[in-house]
Design an enzyme around this catalytic site. Structure first.
Site, PDB file in Angstrom:
ATOM      1  N   HIS A 155       6.023  -1.346   3.939  1.00  0.00           N
ATOM      2  CA  HIS A 155       5.570  -2.151   5.074  1.00  0.00           C
ATOM      3  C   HIS A 155       4.078  -2.442   4.981  1.00  0.00           C
ATOM      4  O   HIS A 155       3.351  -1.889   4.154  1.00  0.00           O
ATOM      5  CB  HIS A 155       5.900  -1.443   6.394  1.00  0.00           C
ATOM      6  CG  HIS A 155       5.238  -0.106   6.570  1.00  0.00           C
ATOM      7  ND1 HIS A 155       3.921   0.044   6.943  1.00  0.00           N
ATOM      8  CD2 HIS A 155       5.730   1.155   6.435  1.00  0.00           C
ATOM      9  CE1 HIS A 155       3.618   1.323   7.038  1.00  0.00           C
ATOM     10  NE2 HIS A 155       4.707   2.025   6.723  1.00  0.00           N
ATOM     11  N   CYS A 171       6.541   6.691   3.998  1.00  0.00           N
ATOM     12  CA  CYS A 171       6.615   5.242   3.800  1.00  0.00           C
ATOM     13  C   CYS A 171       5.577   4.777   2.778  1.00  0.00           C
ATOM     14  O   CYS A 171       4.651   5.499   2.428  1.00  0.00           O
ATOM     15  CB  CYS A 171       6.404   4.518   5.121  1.00  0.00           C
ATOM     16  SG  CYS A 171       7.801   4.675   6.262  1.00  0.00           S
TER      17      CYS A 171
END
Length: 217
Positions: A155, A171
């Site tokens: 992301h 992440c």
């Protein structure tokens, strides 16, 4: 004539001095990581910046149309051809959040909302219950690629100065500009291999774009 030149020189010196003071003030007031990012920008350092995007020669045993996330290199490699990849800088998991494995892109989202986990809110009770998509302080940035059925995502970020560091809970963070480009080229089902192996590929040349099209060679 001489007086006019001296006046212009004095004005230039005052302008330079004012810029120097403003720069020092900005660096002194910024958080340490952000200050380093700002210093790199003023010094012309491109590593981990939006400009740090390269076409590299890559291990030809990896087939095109897949992503290799090297936590060791702190880079994400999009394999675009046999022996060629686009390399992006990333922020990687902190030591206690280390993982590796092979997953598939299960979902894509523009301006994803962010909901902190219960553990995150226990550690930091001041966190909001959720941050809506598109908010300037959304930690997921402007795009997200969800990996399998896990909570892991590739992301964007609202903190670009953290790119290159080990700060995430699993992440993979990218510059918003980079994740927008990747989002357009990655489909659901694409294979994503996360590894601590180091590749250190050699750059072929700086990758660049013309409009929305890659012109890496």
């Amino acid at each position: 004539m001489g007086s006019s030149m001296n006046s212009k020189l004095l004005h230039s010196l005052k302008t330079i001095a004012a810029l120097a003071v403003a720069t020092c003030t900005l660096l002194a007031s910024a958080p340490a990581a952000e200050a380093q990012s700002l210093f790199d920008w003023f010094a012309g350092v491109e590593e981990n910046s939006v400009s740090d995007r390269r076409l590299v020669s890559f291990d030809p045993s990896y087939a095109p149309n897949q992503l290799i996330v090297s936590f060791g290199d702190r880079r994400l490699y999009h394999i675009v051809g046999q022996g060629r990849a686009i390399s992006y800088p990333i922020a990687i998991p902190r030591p206690e959040s280390r993982w590796q494995g092979t997953l598939r892109v299960s979902r894509k989202m523009v301006n994803p909302p962010w909901t902190p986990t219960a553990e995150m809110r226990r550690e930091n009770p001041s966190l909001p219950a959720t941050v809506p998509g598109g908010h300037p302080r959304n930690p997921l940035g402007v795009r997200a690629l969800y990996l399998g059925s896990t909570l892991y995502r590739i992301h964007g970020t609202d903190a670009p100065w953290t790119i290159g560091q080990n700060v995430s809970r699993g992440c993979i963070r990218m510059h918003n500009e980079h994740v927008i480009e990747l989002y357009e080229k990655v489909g659901t089902g694409m294979k994503v291999t996360a590894t601590w192996r180091r590749f250190n590929p050699k750059p072929i040349e700086t990758a660049r774009t013309v409009g929305s099209d890659w012109v890496p060679w």
